[in-house]
Design a protein around this motif. Sequence first.
Motif, PDB file in Angstrom:
ATOM      1  N   TYR A 284      -8.071  -2.583   0.264  1.00  0.00           N
ATOM      2  CA  TYR A 284      -7.701  -3.968   0.050  1.00  0.00           C
ATOM      3  C   TYR A 284      -6.764  -4.131  -1.140  1.00  0.00           C
ATOM      4  N   ARG A 285      -5.726  -4.933  -0.923  1.00  0.00           N
ATOM      5  CA  ARG A 285      -4.756  -5.212  -1.982  1.00  0.00           C
ATOM      6  C   ARG A 285      -4.686  -6.721  -2.163  1.00  0.00           C
ATOM      7  N   PRO A 286      -5.015  -7.220  -3.357  1.00  0.00           N
ATOM      8  CA  PRO A 286      -4.931  -8.665  -3.550  1.00  0.00           C
ATOM      9  C   PRO A 286      -3.511  -9.150  -3.265  1.00  0.00           C
TER      10      PRO A 286
ATOM     11  N   GLY B 175       6.527  -0.634  11.102  1.00  0.00           N
ATOM     12  CA  GLY B 175       5.094  -0.473  11.269  1.00  0.00           C
ATOM     13  C   GLY B 175       4.413  -0.434   9.926  1.00  0.00           C
ATOM     14  N   MET B 176       3.435  -1.347   9.777  1.00  0.00           N
ATOM     15  CA  MET B 176       2.634  -1.436   8.573  1.00  0.00           C
ATOM     16  C   MET B 176       1.178  -1.302   9.040  1.00  0.00           C
ATOM     17  N   SER B 177       0.229  -1.541   8.133  1.00  0.00           N
ATOM     18  CA  SER B 177      -1.177  -1.310   8.502  1.00  0.00           C
ATOM     19  C   SER B 177      -1.601  -2.126   9.723  1.00  0.00           C
ATOM     20  N   GLY B 178      -1.050  -3.326   9.873  1.00  0.00           N
ATOM     21  CA  GLY B 178      -1.479  -4.186  10.960  1.00  0.00           C
ATOM     22  C   GLY B 178      -0.783  -3.964  12.280  1.00  0.00           C
TER      23      GLY B 178
ATOM     24  N   THR C 295       2.312   2.146  -2.236  1.00  0.00           N
ATOM     25  CA  THR C 295       1.390   2.209  -3.372  1.00  0.00           C
ATOM     26  C   THR C 295       1.481   0.994  -4.284  1.00  0.00           C
ATOM     27  N   LYS C 296       2.255  -0.011  -3.883  1.00  0.00           N
ATOM     28  CA  LYS C 296       2.401  -1.217  -4.712  1.00  0.00           C
ATOM     29  C   LYS C 296       1.026  -1.799  -5.055  1.00  0.00           C
ATOM     30  N   THR C 297       0.892  -2.245  -6.254  1.00  0.00           N
ATOM     31  CA  THR C 297      -0.323  -2.824  -6.861  1.00  0.00           C
ATOM     32  C   THR C 297      -1.388  -1.774  -7.198  1.00  0.00           C
TER      33      THR C 297
ATOM     34  N   VAL D 101       6.343   5.118   9.506  1.00  0.00           N
ATOM     35  CA  VAL D 101       5.555   3.917   9.241  1.00  0.00           C
ATOM     36  C   VAL D 101       5.309   3.815   7.745  1.00  0.00           C
ATOM     37  N   ARG D 102       5.109   2.568   7.289  1.00  0.00           N
ATOM     38  CA  ARG D 102       4.876   2.321   5.865  1.00  0.00           C
ATOM     39  C   ARG D 102       3.491   1.695   5.724  1.00  0.00           C
ATOM     40  N   LEU D 103       2.530   2.482   5.293  1.00  0.00           N
ATOM     41  CA  LEU D 103       1.151   2.009   5.260  1.00  0.00           C
ATOM     42  C   LEU D 103       0.635   1.883   3.837  1.00  0.00           C
ATOM     43  N   GLY D 104       0.127   0.692   3.525  1.00  0.00           N
ATOM     44  CA  GLY D 104      -0.484   0.463   2.227  1.00  0.00           C
ATOM     45  C   GLY D 104      -1.986   0.359   2.362  1.00  0.00           C
ATOM     46  N   SER D 105      -2.451  -0.817   2.773  1.00  0.00           N
ATOM     47  CA  SER D 105      -3.898  -1.070   2.795  1.00  0.00           C
ATOM     48  C   SER D 105      -4.656  -0.116   3.707  1.00  0.00           C
ATOM     49  N   ALA D 106      -4.049   0.356   4.782  1.00  0.00           N
ATOM     50  CA  ALA D 106      -4.756   1.279   5.678  1.00  0.00           C
ATOM     51  C   ALA D 106      -5.122   2.571   4.960  1.00  0.00           C
TER      52      ALA D 106
HETATM   53  C1  LIG Z   1       3.502  -3.990   1.415  1.00  0.00           C
HETATM   54  C2  LIG Z   1       4.476  -3.466   2.399  1.00  0.00           C
HETATM   55  C3  LIG Z   1       4.079  -2.543   3.393  1.00  0.00           C
HETATM   56  C4  LIG Z   1       2.645  -2.070   3.570  1.00  0.00           C
HETATM   57  O1  LIG Z   1       1.803  -3.123   3.974  1.00  0.00           O
HETATM   58  P1  LIG Z   1       0.321  -2.851   4.483  1.00  0.00           P
HETATM   59  O2  LIG Z   1       0.027  -4.015   5.340  1.00  0.00           O
HETATM   60  O3  LIG Z   1      -0.545  -2.786   3.278  1.00  0.00           O
HETATM   61  O4  LIG Z   1       0.315  -1.576   5.233  1.00  0.00           O
HETATM   62  C5  LIG Z   1       5.049  -2.071   4.243  1.00  0.00           C
HETATM   63  N1  LIG Z   1       6.349  -2.456   4.160  1.00  0.00           N
HETATM   64  C6  LIG Z   1       6.756  -3.331   3.233  1.00  0.00           C
HETATM   65  C7  LIG Z   1       8.201  -3.733   3.204  1.00  0.00           C
HETATM   66  C8  LIG Z   1       5.847  -3.865   2.330  1.00  0.00           C
HETATM   67  O5  LIG Z   1       6.271  -4.752   1.413  1.00  0.00           O
END
Ligand SMILES: *Cc1c(COP(=O)(O)O)cnc(C)c1O
Length: 233
Positions: free
Chosen positions: A228-230, A203-206, A41-43, A219-224
């Motif tokens: 969009y996160r600047p 595992g992140m969004s990409g 949830t950063k930003t 998995v750690r998903l932000g933008s997905a």
């Molecule tokens: C920002 C971040 C994510 C999420 O990134 P997305 O590409 O937005 O899914 C996962 N892990 C770490 C350590 C991050 O800093």
Amino acid sequence: MVTETRRAEIEHGLAAAHARIREAEISAGRQAGSVDLVVVTKTFPAADVAVLAELGVTEVGENRDQEAAPKAAALAGLPLRWHFIGQLQTNKVRSVVQYADVVESVDRPKLVNALRRAAAGVDRRLDVLVQVSLESQPGRGGVDPSAMLEIADAVAESDRLTLTGIMAVAPLGADPVAAFTRLAELAERLRTDHPTARTISAGMSGDLEAAVECGATQVRLGSAVLGYRPPVR
Ligand SMILES: *Cc1c(COP(=O)(O)O)cnc(C)c1O
């Protein structure tokens, strides 16, 4: 607190992320539900996080104390578990232990010590993951794999800390499957000495499909999920 449009966006993003995880589990031949989701949830504002909580999300991730501390305080009544996933300076530890339930980015003995003492100071316990670097040149955080067990042992010996697993970020511009295969080997080595350290946070969004294929349990998903996160910094 959020517009109807934003609420719908978040609901949609979350459903899409769950569907992607499910598909990845199926194509990896893994059991449905074997991969947990941490929403990064950063930003994004606390109001977005409150919507996530309403939608049933319990695990959220933040990477900067300056941002996470007020957000966690604003949402203190909600059933959320806060994962700290960013590079952590020892001078931030006393703040982080007040709200974090999990610290995923532990990469040096000095930090283990600081976390243990600070957690004792506020009478809390923390789950800890050892972050390993999968880069040839460690830079984006994470310990060199050769020192993984030293950190893990230090965590396991700390009464306030529970060693729950390993975390990594795939190197930029390299094949994530190769990186996550290496991570799986390291995770297996870790479990040989610490059988309960079963979490593989990767595992992140990409690259979530590659991570799930290689055995990620989280998995750690932000933008997905949140859009969009600047870019920061
Ligand atoms: C920002 C971040 C994510 C999420 O990134 P997305 O590409 O937005 O899914 C996962 N892990 C770490 C350590 C991050 O800093």
